[in-house]
Design a protein around this motif. Structure first.
Motif, PDB file in Angstrom:
ATOM      1  N   PRO A 121       0.813  -1.216   0.000  1.00 56.47           N
ATOM      2  CA  PRO A 121       0.000   0.000   0.000  1.00 56.47           C
ATOM      3  C   PRO A 121       0.848   1.269   0.000  1.00 56.47           C
ATOM      4  O   PRO A 121       1.864   1.364   0.697  1.00 56.47           O
ATOM      5  CB  PRO A 121      -0.793  -0.090   1.310  1.00 56.47           C
ATOM      6  N   ILE A 122       0.410   2.245  -0.778  1.00 61.72           N
ATOM      7  CA  ILE A 122       1.044   3.560  -0.816  1.00 61.72           C
ATOM      8  C   ILE A 122       0.051   4.554  -0.230  1.00 61.72           C
ATOM      9  O   ILE A 122      -1.102   4.637  -0.658  1.00 61.72           O
ATOM     10  CB  ILE A 122       1.416   3.978  -2.257  1.00 61.72           C
ATOM     11  N   LEU A 123       0.521   5.295   0.760  1.00 61.25           N
ATOM     12  CA  LEU A 123      -0.299   6.282   1.455  1.00 61.25           C
ATOM     13  C   LEU A 123       0.231   7.679   1.147  1.00 61.25           C
ATOM     14  O   LEU A 123       1.423   7.850   0.886  1.00 61.25           O
ATOM     15  CB  LEU A 123      -0.251   6.043   2.967  1.00 61.25           C
ATOM     16  N   MET A 124      -0.640   8.646   1.208  1.00 58.21           N
ATOM     17  CA  MET A 124      -0.235  10.041   1.008  1.00 58.21           C
ATOM     18  C   MET A 124       0.023  10.658   2.373  1.00 58.21           C
ATOM     19  O   MET A 124      -0.877  10.756   3.203  1.00 58.21           O
ATOM     20  CB  MET A 124      -1.311  10.807   0.240  1.00 58.21           C
ATOM     21  N   GLY A 125       1.278  11.040   2.592  1.00 63.71           N
ATOM     22  CA  GLY A 125       1.684  11.631   3.862  1.00 63.71           C
ATOM     23  C   GLY A 125       2.277  13.006   3.641  1.00 63.71           C
ATOM     24  O   GLY A 125       1.885  13.731   2.738  1.00 63.71           O
ATOM     25  N   SER A 126       3.260  13.343   4.467  1.00 65.15           N
ATOM     26  CA  SER A 126       3.903  14.652   4.385  1.00 65.15           C
ATOM     27  C   SER A 126       5.294  14.578   4.990  1.00 65.15           C
ATOM     28  O   SER A 126       5.605  13.667   5.748  1.00 65.15           O
ATOM     29  CB  SER A 126       3.077  15.697   5.139  1.00 65.15           C
ATOM     30  N   GLU A 127       6.104  15.578   4.647  1.00 65.61           N
ATOM     31  CA  GLU A 127       7.429  15.666   5.270  1.00 65.61           C
ATOM     32  C   GLU A 127       7.291  15.899   6.765  1.00 65.61           C
ATOM     33  O   GLU A 127       8.106  15.421   7.547  1.00 65.61           O
ATOM     34  CB  GLU A 127       8.264  16.755   4.610  1.00 65.61           C
ATOM     35  N   ALA A 128       6.264  16.610   7.181  1.00 61.70           N
ATOM     36  CA  ALA A 128       6.055  16.855   8.613  1.00 61.70           C
ATOM     37  C   ALA A 128       5.856  15.537   9.360  1.00 61.70           C
ATOM     38  O   ALA A 128       6.399  15.348  10.448  1.00 61.70           O
ATOM     39  CB  ALA A 128       4.863  17.786   8.823  1.00 61.70           C
ATOM     40  N   LEU A 129       5.092  14.622   8.783  1.00 58.81           N
ATOM     41  CA  LEU A 129       4.898  13.319   9.416  1.00 58.81           C
ATOM     42  C   LEU A 129       6.216  12.546   9.450  1.00 58.81           C
ATOM     43  O   LEU A 129       6.557  11.930  10.463  1.00 58.81           O
ATOM     44  CB  LEU A 129       3.824  12.501   8.678  1.00 58.81           C
ATOM     45  N   ALA A 130       6.964  12.591   8.361  1.00 60.01           N
ATOM     46  CA  ALA A 130       8.259  11.911   8.336  1.00 60.01           C
ATOM     47  C   ALA A 130       9.157  12.440   9.454  1.00 60.01           C
ATOM     48  O   ALA A 130       9.838  11.661  10.138  1.00 60.01           O
ATOM     49  CB  ALA A 130       8.923  12.100   6.969  1.00 60.01           C
ATOM     50  N   ARG A 131       9.162  13.738   9.663  1.00 57.94           N
ATOM     51  CA  ARG A 131       9.985  14.340  10.718  1.00 57.94           C
ATOM     52  C   ARG A 131       9.517  13.896  12.103  1.00 57.94           C
ATOM     53  O   ARG A 131      10.321  13.721  13.009  1.00 57.94           O
ATOM     54  CB  ARG A 131       9.963  15.868  10.628  1.00 57.94           C
ATOM     55  N   LYS A 132       8.190  13.716  12.280  1.00 57.55           N
ATOM     56  CA  LYS A 132       7.680  13.224  13.572  1.00 57.55           C
ATOM     57  C   LYS A 132       8.265  11.856  13.905  1.00 57.55           C
ATOM     58  O   LYS A 132       8.420  11.514  15.069  1.00 57.55           O
ATOM     59  CB  LYS A 132       6.151  13.141  13.561  1.00 57.55           C
ATOM     60  N   PHE A 133       8.555  11.085  12.867  1.00 61.02           N
ATOM     61  CA  PHE A 133       9.144   9.758  13.072  1.00 61.02           C
ATOM     62  C   PHE A 133      10.665   9.817  13.159  1.00 61.02           C
ATOM     63  O   PHE A 133      11.315   8.803  13.347  1.00 61.02           O
ATOM     64  CB  PHE A 133       8.713   8.806  11.954  1.00 61.02           C
ATOM     65  N   GLY A 134      11.238  11.006  12.980  1.00 62.37           N
ATOM     66  CA  GLY A 134      12.681  11.157  13.059  1.00 62.37           C
ATOM     67  C   GLY A 134      13.408  10.942  11.752  1.00 62.37           C
ATOM     68  O   GLY A 134      14.628  10.762  11.741  1.00 62.37           O
ATOM     69  N   ALA A 135      12.704  10.961  10.630  1.00 64.13           N
ATOM     70  CA  ALA A 135      13.327  10.747   9.323  1.00 64.13           C
ATOM     71  C   ALA A 135      14.071  12.004   8.889  1.00 64.13           C
ATOM     72  O   ALA A 135      13.449  13.029   8.647  1.00 64.13           O
ATOM     73  CB  ALA A 135      12.265  10.386   8.283  1.00 64.13           C
ATOM     74  N   PRO A 136      15.410  11.924   8.755  1.00 65.60           N
ATOM     75  CA  PRO A 136      16.172  13.106   8.366  1.00 65.60           C
ATOM     76  C   PRO A 136      16.326  13.290   6.858  1.00 65.60           C
ATOM     77  O   PRO A 136      16.811  14.309   6.407  1.00 65.60           O
ATOM     78  CB  PRO A 136      17.538  12.856   9.005  1.00 65.60           C
ATOM     79  N   GLY A 137      15.952  12.303   6.058  1.00 60.69           N
ATOM     80  CA  GLY A 137      16.084  12.362   4.609  1.00 60.69           C
ATOM     81  C   GLY A 137      15.265  11.250   3.979  1.00 60.69           C
ATOM     82  O   GLY A 137      14.548  10.530   4.670  1.00 60.69           O
ATOM     83  N   PHE A 138      15.395  11.081   2.673  1.00 58.87           N
ATOM     84  CA  PHE A 138      14.586  10.092   1.957  1.00 58.87           C
ATOM     85  C   PHE A 138      15.454   9.273   1.019  1.00 58.87           C
ATOM     86  O   PHE A 138      16.392   9.823   0.454  1.00 58.87           O
ATOM     87  CB  PHE A 138      13.470  10.794   1.174  1.00 58.87           C
ATOM     88  N   PRO A 139      15.169   7.987   0.855  1.00 57.84           N
ATOM     89  CA  PRO A 139      14.144   7.248   1.588  1.00 57.84           C
ATOM     90  C   PRO A 139      14.564   7.014   3.032  1.00 57.84           C
ATOM     91  O   PRO A 139      15.739   6.888   3.333  1.00 57.84           O
ATOM     92  CB  PRO A 139      14.054   5.919   0.835  1.00 57.84           C
ATOM     93  N   SER A 140      13.577   6.950   3.903  1.00 58.06           N
ATOM     94  CA  SER A 140      13.793   6.573   5.300  1.00 58.06           C
ATOM     95  C   SER A 140      12.876   5.406   5.610  1.00 58.06           C
ATOM     96  O   SER A 140      11.666   5.491   5.383  1.00 58.06           O
ATOM     97  CB  SER A 140      13.469   7.720   6.258  1.00 58.06           C
ATOM     98  N   LEU A 141      13.475   4.340   6.094  1.00 61.08           N
ATOM     99  CA  LEU A 141      12.698   3.187   6.539  1.00 61.08           C
ATOM    100  C   LEU A 141      12.631   3.238   8.058  1.00 61.08           C
ATOM    101  O   LEU A 141      13.655   3.300   8.734  1.00 61.08           O
ATOM    102  CB  LEU A 141      13.341   1.875   6.096  1.00 61.08           C
ATOM    103  N   ILE A 142      11.410   3.208   8.576  1.00 61.31           N
ATOM    104  CA  ILE A 142      11.175   3.237  10.014  1.00 61.31           C
ATOM    105  C   ILE A 142      10.530   1.904  10.372  1.00 61.31           C
ATOM    106  O   ILE A 142       9.505   1.542   9.804  1.00 61.31           O
ATOM    107  CB  ILE A 142      10.215   4.383  10.418  1.00 61.31           C
ATOM    108  N   LEU A 143      11.134   1.171  11.300  1.00 55.96           N
ATOM    109  CA  LEU A 143      10.555  -0.085  11.755  1.00 55.96           C
ATOM    110  C   LEU A 143       9.834   0.140  13.074  1.00 55.96           C
ATOM    111  O   LEU A 143      10.403   0.704  14.011  1.00 55.96           O
ATOM    112  CB  LEU A 143      11.622  -1.167  11.908  1.00 55.96           C
TER     113      LEU A 143
END
Length: 177
Positions: A121-143
Motif C-alpha cells: 500500500p502507498i499512502l499520502m503523507g507529508s514531510e512533517a509526518l516523516a519528521r515526527k518519526f525522526g526521518a532526516p532524509g529520503f528514503p527513510s525506513l522506520i521499523l
C-alpha cells in the motif's frame, strides 16, 4: 563558495546518506515508552485506492514505513526491494507501507508508480509526518515493533537481507534465513 556548501548540505539532507539510528533523539516527536523505544506517533492516512489506513490498526505486526518521494532518485531503487520483502513476509505478521511525502498530490504519485510499481500500500503523507518519526532524509525506513514502538530508522537504501534481519529484530526473532 558559501552557496555551494549550503547546496551540498541540502542535497545530502534531501535524500540523505545511508545511516541507521535506533530511534528518534531528543526534541523529536515520538513519546517515550517504558520499553525499548519511543512510541510511534499514530496516524491515519489515505491510500491511493481511497481507503484510510492507521498505524493503530496494525498493532501486533511489525510495520515497515517507507517515507519516500517521486523526486528522490534513491527512492526508486528501494521500491523493488520492498516488493521482494513484501512478497516474502507480508502474508504473516509484517506490514509494509509506502508513505509518499510528495506535495504535488496523489495523481503525480500514481503516474510515478505506473513506471515503478509498488506491491504494498502507498499512502499520502507529508514531510512533517516523516519528521515526527525522526526521518532526516529520503528514503527513510522506520521499523515499528508489534507493540507500536519505533525500533530502527534507516536513511538511504536498505537491501532485502538487511531489511529482513531488521524486521526479525523488531519482531523479537531471527527472520534472516
Amino acid at each position: 563558495m558559501r552557496v555551494l556548501l549550503i547546496l551540498a548540505v541540502f542535497g545530502m539532507l534531501a535524500c540523505g546518506p545511508a545511516e541507521e539510528s535506533p530511534a528518534p533523539g531528543p526534541g523529536s516527536a515520538p513519546e517515550a515508552s517504558s520499553e525499548s523505544g519511543p512510541t510511534a506517533p499514530d496516524f491515519t492516512l489515505e491510500s491511493l485506492e481511497g481507503s484510510s489506513v492507521s498505524l493503530a490498526q496494525l498493532r501486533g505486526k511489525v510495520v515497515v514505513l517507507d517515507f519516500w518521494a517521486t523526486w528522490c532518485p534513491p527512492c526508486e531503487f528501494q521500491i523493488p526491494i520492498l516488493n521482494e520483502v513484501h512478497a516474502k513476509l507480508a502474508a504473516g505478521d509484517v506490514a509494509i507501507l509506502g508513505i509518499s511525502v510528495d506535495t504535488a498530490g496523489a495523481d503525480k504519485v500514481r503516474e510515478y508508480l505506473q513506471a515503478h510499481p509498488a506491491d504494498y500500500p502507498i499512502l499520502m503523507g507529508s514531510e512533517a509526518l516523516a519528521r515526527k518519526f525522526g526521518a532526516p532524509g529520503f528514503p527513510s525506513l522506520i521499523l515499528v515493533d508489534p507493540e507500536g514502538r519505533v525500533g530502527q530508522i534507516h536513511v538511504g537504501l536498505m537491501e532485502a537481507p538487511e531489511l529482513e534481519e531488521a524486521i526479525g529484530r523488531a519482531a523479537g526473532s531471527d527472520r534472516s534465513s
